[in-house]
Design a protein around this motif. Structure first.
Motif: not given
Lengths: 659, 188, 153
Positions: A18-25, A112-128
């Protein structure tokens, strides 16, 4: 106690998700780096908690803790350890825990492996990714809790359905889930890109390895299921177009399309909105499959327990996930197109036709699978759609696909000159025609062998062009050529193997469909049956004892020209917990074809048994093809570009861009 | 990123949403039907309003008469497909006996996939509500009637036309709500 | 749980023994071949999703025998199928007949293909501006995306 810890861990995982799906977004929307950064540890924690829950459940199965309902209903003390473990996912509740475990595993892997992702894209992907997690963990906890206790606990469990007590089926579900749940990553990336409002070649490069990994697992998963059906169900078939099989095959088709369209985005920044749509559709079809299997609204030989209440829950999940992402797509995608232009005859053009045909094929299988339901809902009456329909519509769609799969890799990007490839196409066409005629005439010149010849010709076409494409890339003077063989990117080899795998698979499908032979006889000891060049002699049958079953085992010797080739011992097993019979076919493989023997019921008093003997030509090619395709996926996955998501390497030596 | 070109039509992008909305609608309807108790796997009879197929089925030994389709004409009747192996038939049986006692309607039996001795024993033990009974050991009649399980009961009118098929046991409730009104109407 | 037991019961029902038995076969191989063909087109009405040819259910066996009886009696394959459809409705056919109810089923794939082909053609026709300018623009963009800092590890 351990089981309660598992239950608690899963509940915690829900909160973390729940936290992971809201806060990063929110963080991504407001530019709050700290909130965005929560996604990563949350994804890892969610995975650990799900693993804990899964571990606790597995422990209960291993130690046969019958105070847990699921264990009591699906396990038994005298079952071999492997099947105690596979019993975890041999039932609805446990398999859903595996489902969320795989989902969180992929989320954690991206973290763990998405270190090269832009921060916003990574945050949104993980939130979804976490949103899907919220839905399904809630589904497990509220409608399908595997941690429910039983009081008083029975002394012995009911046992696992013996059909599932088989190595093929022990590994089939995890592999399948790694496949179609794995497509969740592509889905999350796609929705995140819609939120970002940006899709470019870098995005495609990040999505591709995840799609490849999921596709590889799904390919193996479907292959394992087919292999299991082949040797376990005892009638020598390997694909039945059953709704549950289709449910995993449809995402495979669109996933394959996605794999190819992502290349176009990566290389040329074209087909962007289409690729996004495919990524959403592929995982949506996985969700749809889950719904169809769990809700019991379709009849299938291997559906889980039918339960409308669970069905409603998954249907709501499905509407929110798919409806939400399609709405976002309708709003955002129109502004995403543009990008590279290309002529009809070009690599992009070929890939576009590939996508058109694969998508149509997927839509066709979906239509056929759902049509009885649709017809019933629209008051058009009850009807069935089975294998004859699918075979009739699928083959015409696959034929042009294979033809294009051969030509496409020979075409240059943007605008190709067909005349350059014409020489090769002529040679391949020549080879195909020779194969066609040889197969046709060599097998009697009738309609069936003409069809078989067509299949073999297609396989020859694809194989010839695939190999010639590789030769084209590496040829040169001795030293140079060797250099090129080594330097050719892994993704190029991946394509070569996968396309060759497809060709091999077509040989298997064609041969097995056209030339399968079957004999059913009642044999007394000493009697024999001749099939093809083989003589099958029934030596007798006896009672044998397994760990948790007793069986009648028949002994058959197979000879050819008087030489003994094999001794086959098919069994008919009687399980007591639960009481059920299974057939264990005995298979001798020549690596080109299989000899397949099944022992049936006793017939009369003279020791005779009904025996079914199949000659299964080219069936091993099905498995070689699947393995080769999956191997291609792995090889491509190991490409440096995919491994680290680095920028494309310049390939001065390769005449064409590599995929 | 290039901005949306004026030619980019927006409507094709809504198609996926429409497709999934339609699918969810169909699934939702099916689920609500199921939860209301409808059995989606139930087959409606394809033989509704067609003449009862012609049979001449052998009687159980010592229990005449057998089942002859032509004898059905002239009165409204029930044709009950049953077997001594069938648990649901046993559940239905007392009600058939009640109907027999009240002499409401003629009941004929088709003994499906059953050993004659077993059928006779069963009838002796639980009572015999049937006027005619024909044996159907190899499902010839059952398949010709489109039977998928037992018990199934056909309502046949005076002209020998099938007017209804009850799949599963005839319970007092089914009788009250469906069969009794239908039979009353057919008798007019 | 009750449901699960039913499913398991159904499974054991379907796979307990296997399909066609030797005593069912017709002596004439040509007729037997036709009987197999017809059997593979008919759904076992009491099973989940099997042909009567594959099924071990007793009713499926009786249906196979009836199919053979009718074929030996001079029925054509089509007549046997019609006989079954008359009894069980279209449900019994695994390959639905082409009629008003199945129009969408049979022509749906073609429809999807045509719509897809039209959209594809539009996509290919759109760049009336195929030429150096457009290509350079896209290449410039590609270059830009490659050199964006976040793509580097």
């Amino acid at each position: 106690m351990i089981i309660e810890l598992g239950h608690f861990a899963l509940a915690l995982a829900l909160i973390v998700a729940l936290v992971q799906s809201t806060m990063p977004l929110l963080g991504a929307a407001r530019g709050n780096a700290a909130w965005m950064a929560m996604a990563e540890p949350a994804a890892l924690t969610q995975f650990l908690l799900c693993a804990l829950a899964f571990g606790a459940l597995t422990h209960a199965y291993i130690v046969s803790d019958f105070s847990v309902i699921g264990v009591a209903e699906n396990s038994h003390t005298v079952k071999p350890l492997l099947y105690k473990i596979s019993g975890v996912w041999g039932n609805h509740e446990g398999s859903m825990v595996l489902w969320v475990l795989v989902l969180s595993l992929f989320g954690a892997a991206v973290a763990a492996f998405g270190n090269n992702l832009p921060p916003t894209l990574k945050a949104r992907t993980l939130a979804i990714q976490a949103m899907i997690g919220v839905g399904f963990i809630a589904f497990v906890l509220f409608t399908s809790n595997p941690f429910t206790r039983l009081d008083p606990a029975p002394i012995e469990g009911n046992g696992l359905n013996p059909l599932l007590q088989d190595p093929g089926l022990a590994f089939h579900p995890p592999m399948l889930y790694l496949g179609y749940v794995g497509f969740s990553v592509a889905f999350s990336f796609a929705v995140a890109a819609l939120l970002e409002g940006r899709v470019d070649s870098a995005w495609a490069r990040w999505v591709r390895p995840w799609t490849l990994a999921a596709w590889t697992c799904l390919t193996l998963g479907i292959g394992l299921g087919s292999w299991w059906a082949y040797y376990e169900l005892g009638w020598g078939g390997w694909w039945f177009w059953d709704p549950v099989e289709n449910a995993s095959f449809i995402p495979w088709l669109t996933g394959t399309a996605l794999l190819h369209s992502a290349i176009v985005v990566e290389r040329r920044e074209a087909l962007k909105s289409w690729t996004i749509l495919l990524a959403i559709i592929t995982f949506s079809l996985s969700l749809l499959g889950t719904f169809l299997v769990r809700s019991g609204i379709l009849t299938s030989v291997h559906a889980f327990a039918a339960d409308p209440e669970r069905g409603v829950f998954v249907l709501i999940l499905l509407s929110v996930a798919i409806g939400g992402s399609f709405t976002l797509y309708a709003l955002r995608a129109p502004s995403m197109d543009g990008g590279g232009v290309f002529a009809p005859i070009s690599r992009e053009g070929g890939l576009l036709i590939n996508n058109l045909l694969l998508t149509t094929a997927a839509a066709t299988v979906l239509l056929g699978t759902l049509y009885p339901l649709i017809a019933d809902a629209l008051g058009l009456g009850k009807l069935s759609v089975g294998a004859p329909y699918f075979n009739a519509v699928f083959v015409p769609l696959m034929t042009p696909l294979i033809i294009v799969a051969g030509i496409g890799p020979l075409l240059a990007w943007k605008r190709a000159d067909l005349s350059g490839a014409l020489q090769r196409l002529k040679v391949a066409a020549g080879v195909s025609v020779i194969v066609l005629i040889a197969t046709w005439v060599g097998n009697g010149g009738d309609l069936l062998s003409l069809a078989a010849g067509g299949g073999m010709a297609l396989a020859a076409w694809l194989a010839a062009l695939t190999i010639s494409e590789w030769v084209l890339r590496v040829r040169g003077e001795y030293g140079l050529s060797w250099q090129r063989i080594i330097n050719l990117p892994r993704s190029a080899y991946g394509m070569t193997f996968a396309h060759l795998g497809m060709a091999v698979l077509i040989v298997g499908v064609t041969g097995a469909s056209a030339w399968k032979q079957e004999r059913v006889e009642s044999l007394r000891p000493g009697e024999h049956v001749d099939l093809m060049d083989y003589r099958f002699t029934f030596e007798g049958a006896s009672q044998v004892q397994g760990p948790n079953y007793s069986a009648i085992e028949g002994r058959y010797s197979v000879t050819r020209d008087g030489q003994t080739i094999a001794n086959l011992t098919p069994q008919k097993r009687n399980f007591s917990q639960p009481p059920q019979q299974t057939t264990e076919a005995a298979i001798h493989t020549t690596f080109v074809s299989d000899l397949y023997v099944v022992i049936g019921d006793a017939d009369g008093t003279e020791g005779a048994f009904v025996t079914r003997i199949y000659y299964e030509p080219f069936v091993p090619f099905l498995w070689y093809g699947v393995l080769l395709m999956a191997f291609g996926g792995l090889v491509s996955l190991s490409d440096r570009r995919h491994r680290i998501g680095a920028a494309r390497r310049a390939m001065a030596t390769a005449p064409q861009a590599a995929e | 990123m290039s901005a949306s070109t004026p030619q980019t039509k927006r409507w094709p992008f809504i198609i996926p949403l429409l497709v999934i909305a339609a699918l969810v609608g169909i699934f939702g309807k099916r689920l609500s039907d199921v939860s209301k108790g409808a059995d989606p796997h139930l087959l409606p009879t394809a033989l509704l309003n067609t003449p009862f197929p012609e049979f001449d089925l052998v009687a159980l030994p010592g229990r005449e008469p057998g089942f002859v389709t032509s004898e059905l004409k002239g009165e409204v009747s029930l044709v009950n497909v049953w077997g001594s192996w069938c648990v649901a038939c046993l559940a239905e049986h007392p009600f058939l006996m009640t109907l027999k006692r009240e002499n409401t309607v003629a009941i004929h039996g088709i003994a499906w996939r059953d050993a004659p001795e077993a059928s006779l024993q069963w009838l002796e033990k639980h009572g015999d509500p049937y006027t005619r009974i024909g044996q159907d050991p190899r499902s010839v009649a059952a398949i010709s009637l489109g039977v998928t399980g037992a018990p199934e009961t056909f309502v046949v009118d005076q002209a020998g036309i099938i007017r209804y098929k009850q799949v599963g046991p005839i319970t007092p409730e089914v009788w009250q709500t469906t069969l009794a009104p239908l039979i009353a109407q057919l008798k007019k | 749980m009750k449901h699960l037991l039913i499913i398991i019961a159904a499974l054991s029902f379907s796979f307990g023994a296997v399909a066609v038995q030797p005593d069912e076969r017709l002596a004439d191989p040509a007729l037997e071949l036709r009987a197999r063909e017809v059997s593979k087109a008919l759904r076992c009405v009491v099973c989940q999703n099997e042909t009567i040819d594959d099924s071990s259910a007793e009713l499926a066996r009786d249906m196979r025998i009836l199919v053979r009886d009718r074929i030996s009696g001079g029925d054509s394959n089509e007549q046997v199928l019609s006989f079954m459809v008359q009894r069980y409705g279209d449900f019994v056919l695994l390959k639905p007949r082409m009629n008003a109810e199945t129009l969408l089923l049979w022509f749906g794939p073609l429809l999807v293909l045509i719509i897809g082909a039209i959209m594809t053609a539009q996509r290919l026709r759109k760049p009336a501006s195929v030429g150096p300018a457009a290509l350079n623009e896209s290449e410039a963009k590609e270059l830009k995306s490659l050199t964006r800092p976040e793509t580097r590890p």
